[in-house]
Design an enzyme around this catalytic site. Structure first.
Site, PDB file in Angstrom:
ATOM      1  N   SER A   1       0.832  -1.197   0.000  1.00  0.00           N
ATOM      2  CA  SER A   1       0.000   0.000   0.000  1.00  0.00           C
ATOM      3  C   SER A   1       0.865   1.245   0.000  1.00  0.00           C
ATOM      4  O   SER A   1       2.030   1.208   0.407  1.00  0.00           O
ATOM      5  CB  SER A   1      -0.898   0.025   1.239  1.00  0.00           C
ATOM      6  N   ASP A   2       0.286   2.353  -0.434  1.00  0.00           N
ATOM      7  CA  ASP A   2       0.886   3.637  -0.122  1.00  0.00           C
ATOM      8  C   ASP A   2       0.698   3.867   1.368  1.00  0.00           C
ATOM      9  O   ASP A   2      -0.120   3.215   2.024  1.00  0.00           O
ATOM     10  CB  ASP A   2       0.226   4.752  -0.947  1.00  0.00           C
ATOM     11  N   TRP A   3       1.450   4.810   1.914  1.00  0.00           N
ATOM     12  CA  TRP A   3       1.464   5.008   3.363  1.00  0.00           C
ATOM     13  C   TRP A   3       0.088   5.471   3.858  1.00  0.00           C
ATOM     14  O   TRP A   3      -0.427   6.495   3.415  1.00  0.00           O
ATOM     15  CB  TRP A   3       2.552   5.998   3.715  1.00  0.00           C
TER      16      TRP A   3
END
Length: 860
Positions: free
Chosen positions: A231-233
């Site tokens: 995932s992105d953060w």
């Protein structure tokens, strides 16, 4: 004693079999901000990742390790040079990652510049999916050849920043395939990144991190991707939906969904299965093993971060930066500049960006440079001895007041100020204890603390920063600006000058967690070095409409800026006067990381404040003035018709000034080409009127007609076209020939050849660009973009009078479109128009490619 790198020889099947459920769960989410989980019992080491679009920052936003800052991705795209990008990946980025003890770079970004107002537009290579994908492939290949994994991002349609976590990108399946997925598809075909990162947004109703169609049907099944999906953060919004859709790794490990408690409860409620958890954990193990095989010294190292520079690295940084610069206009051969060392010459350098520290766009791309050459310094260093140099800022270009790290000193004369950290009497208290927990030198005044506060502090803490402002020869009025994710107040010589502590206004700084910048002024006497004191607490102040005094546990930070107050009209008049007096004038203007950044979008294509007025007046005073623009994406230039010479330099990183000077003075013949169209006005953008999120919906009404495809389709002339770029020499094109199509294995192969001649008097490099126009289809009713880039080649160092034959390979990607009714790529028989030239609006040669058979295909 086994080493972490021994995992390179591990039997993954055996490791997976031995994992307990809890161990498998732990592997599917990060630890802290930058690490994966290890399983010491089974010899599984953790790995570290680092942001990396234009350099490898390392673990720390606050007091980061000085690093190489490469040109922005738009600049790298403007090189049109995959060979150079592979070299950058292998010889600059991979070694930098190893110096930061990072095994995976969170890069490259290869989203589409759907609109140049997008806050991260500078972070992607191009508005064109083919150029984007080919340059991304080269970046990935070079990086991974150097033993460091690439995590390509953001998959996909992450084309704007405002409302990025909730917005829904609504678009046709054909646009999704032909525009937004194609760069990722090409990267997977030609480079096979070790990891993909999902975007924050939704696509047609479903978040990317929960999108089974995107992650399973397309990425894994159609494209055969076998790597890890992270995932992105903070881009995970569920447990079961994301896990079942194929999201292997949640990042970061702070404030995460995938805790032992919640995951085991989800197993117990049959939302997820242990089998699926282990499938996701396997991908983490496989990535870890690749990292152990690619760069074992990283895993076996001490985890420390280092800075190392060499003359060879600096030379490569400088040449890459120069190769990306685009000469937009050069009437009367104003450039290259000629400054005679034998006579007294006045050179005026004016503009808000001439001395400013402008390296890159903001957000994840930001880092602390190991060195920086400003445009002013680069130009001055290139001038012959004895040249008289005049300077004036003319018009200020910043959004927030410039940071003060170069203007503050400690009592013993070191650059920066002293930071003292204080725990509070309890985790819930606002009262700091009397003795500092830690003291340290802080050499920056934009202190994005993030998760980098000293370990052991209470949850609520105080940071007090104290230094002295360097003295000046005359009395001055000084304006300070203070913003914070938390609360802060500024004292100058004990007097409260800025109160961003009692109440504040919510703003967009620090990834949307911070306040707006509050400003205050004070008089400072000549020769006096006032004490600067800031007190900060990581609990934000109440604000109108939001009285919540929330703890900033993810994005705490503060930023102190300041500048001498000057009369704007007097500044303008001084710059215009110097320009008129000078024999040579260079006007350096543009944007910076305040305007172009992760977290929010631009609202205008215009240059900041009174910059356009400055350029117009400078050109009137000195018609031969050279205008140098700095930005990561398109800007408008209402003065472009008046200017004789315009150089667009993007964001160039550490070597900015040297690279600009190399081009201005002819040491380097410019060969960059625009990686995106520059429109005449904002209304000419394809997305004008439907770029914003409206009740969470972003409607991609332009469909296939992005960038130059829109300009050609609507016959709207841009200011400067995609692919445009001039040289100090000239080129001619002849002898376009197409080979007979060859069909095999559900593919078609064609070779286009063209002869390029240098018709000028100096050596130069040319970018040969090939565009295709598809037939309208067997039923006559299907429309296509009138022009699509499908091949290019950089012809290097062509000598005066020299002719070189250039071959361009075409395949099924050149002649395919996505057929929504059947969910497959289609190549139709018929006549394809092939055009070749130096830019999308200067296609000098054309020929007809006839295909006598059609076919369908899927996969890569």
């Amino acid at each position: 004693m086994p080493k972490p790198s021994d995992f390179a020889q591990a039997n993954i099947d055996a490791v997976v079999d031995q994992l307990t459920t809890d161990e498998a769960i732990l592997l599917t989410a990060g630890v802290g901000f930058w690490h994966t989980h290890g399983v010491p019992r089974l010899g599984v080491p953790p790995i570290k990742v680092s942001d990396g679009p234009n350099g490898i920052r390392g673990n720390f936003f606050f007091m980061g390790t000085p690093a190489k800052c490469l040109p922005s991705a738009t600049a790298l795209g403007a090189t049109f040079d995959p060979e150079l990008l592979e070299k950058v990946g292998e010889h600059l980025l991979a070694p930098e990652a190893k110096l930061r003890s990072a095994s995976v770079a969170l890069a490259p970004t290869c989203n589409i510049q759907r609109n140049p107002l997008g806050g991260r537009s500078f972070e992607s290579f191009s508005e064109d999916p083919y150029l984007n994908g080919i340059i991304a492939s080269a970046y990935v290949n070079g990086l991974q050849r150097g033993g460091i994994g690439a995590c390509i991002k953001h998959f996909t349609c992450n084309d704007k920043e405002n409302d990025r976590m909730g917005s829904d990108s609504i678009l046709s399946d054909r646009a999704l395939r032909e525009i937004y997925l194609l760069p990722f598809m090409l990267a997977q075909k030609h480079a096979k990144p070790w990891a993909f990162m999902t975007a924050y947004n939704r696509i047609n109703g479903t978040h990317c991190s929960e999108n089974t169609y995107l992650l399973q049907s397309i990425l894994r099944k159609e494209w055969g991707f076998e790597g890890l999906v992270m995932s992105d953060w903070f881009g995970v919004y569920s447990i079961d939906h994301a896990l079942n859709a194929g999201l292997d790794l949640e990042m970061p490990g702070t404030n995460k969904w995938r805790t032992l408690d919640l995951m085991n409860r989800s197993v117990g409620s049959r939302k997820i299965t242990v089998r699926t958890i282990k499938e996701r954990a396997r991908k983490v193990l496989e990535l870890t093993q690749k990292c152990a095989q690619g760069a074992p010294q990283v895993l076996d190292g001490d985890g420390s971060e280092k800075t190392r520079e060499s003359d060879e690295d600096k030379a490569l940084m400088r040449s890459v930066a120069a190769a990306s610069i685009v000469l937009l206009k050069n009437e009367d051969n104003i450039l290259p500049l000629k400054v005679d060392s034998g006579k007294k010459t006045k050179v005026a350098i004016v503009g808000g960006n001439a001395k400013a520290v402008v390296l890159s766009g903001g957000g994840s791309a930001s880092l602390k440079p190991s060195y920086f050459i400003s445009p002013y310094d680069g130009i001055v260093n290139a001038l012959p001895e004895g040249t008289e140099v005049l300077y004036a800022e003319g018009a200020r270009a910043y959004m927030q007041l410039p940071t003060l790290e170069y203007d503050l000193v400690t009592p013993d004369g070191k650059p920066g100020w002293i930071g003292s950290w204080y725990s509070h009497t309890s985790d819930d208290s606002m009262e700091p204890i009397s003795q500092p927990f830690k003291e340290q030198l802080v050499d920056e005044t934009r202190c994005f603390i993030s998760v980098d506060s000293p370990k052991g502090l209470t949850k609520r803490y105080t940071l007090r920063l104290k230094g002295q402002l360097k003295p000046a020869d005359e009395d001055r009025e000084f304006e300070f600006g203070l913003c914070s994710a938390g609360r802060a107040k500024l004292f100058v010589d004990g007097k409260l000058v800025v109160d961003n502590w009692t109440r504040q206004t919510r703003g967009e700084s620090f990834f949307g967690s911070g306040s707006t910048e509050e400003r205050g002024r004070t008089r400072i006497a000549a020769k006096h070095s006032p004490e600067i004191f800031v007190e900060y607490c990581n609990v934000r102040a109440p604000a109108d409409g939001d009285e919540d005094e929330a703890l900033m546990d993810s994005n705490p930070g503060l930023r102190l800026g300041g500048v001498v107050v000057k009369d704007e009209d007097e500044m303008m008049a001084e710059a215009v006067k110097l320009a008129g007096e000078a024999d040579v004038c260079v006007c350096v203007v543009g944007l910076n990381s305040d305007w172009e950044t992760e977290g929010y979008d631009r609202t205008t294509l215009a240059l900041p404040q009174r910059t356009d007025e400055l350029v117009e007046k400078v050109l009137k005073a000195n018609p031969n003035a050279v205008v140098v623009t700095e930005s990561g994406s398109a800007i408008t230039m209402p003065w472009a018709d008046t200017a004789k010479a315009i150089v667009h330099s993007w964001y160039l990183g550490n070597a900015t000034g040297d690279a600009i000077a190399d081009v201005l003075f002819g040491k380097v013949n410019p060969s960059g080409r625009l990686s995106m169209s520059f429109p005449k006005r904002i209304e000419d953008l394809a997305t004008y009127g439907h770029f914003t999120s409206e009740h969470g919906k972003i409607r991609y009404g332009e469909d296939l007609y992005v960038g130059y495809k829109h300009h050609h389709h609507r016959k709207i002339a841009p200011l400067f076209a995609f692919g445009h770029g001039l040289s100090y020499t000239t080129f001619s094109y002849t002898n376009l020939k197409l080979s007979k199509p060859s069909f095999a294995d559900n593919d078609v192969t064609v070779t286009a050849s063209v002869s390029v001649t240098n018709t000028g008097s100096v050596s130069g490099s040319e970018v040969v660009q090939l565009y295709v126009t598809l037939p309208s289809g067997s039923d006559g009713g299907l429309t296509h973009p009138p022009l699509q880039l499908r091949a290019f080649s950089k012809v290097r160092d062509l000598g005066p009078g020299e002719t070189r034959a250039v071959e361009l390979s075409l395949d099924k990607y050149t002649v395919s479109y996505w057929e929504e009714r059947i969910g497959r790529w289609v190549v139709e028989k018929g006549d394809y128009l092939i055009r070749v030239g130096p830019s999308s609006d200067a296609l000098l040669l054309e020929d007809k490619l006839t295909l006598d058979k059609s076919f369908e295909w899927n996969g890569l």
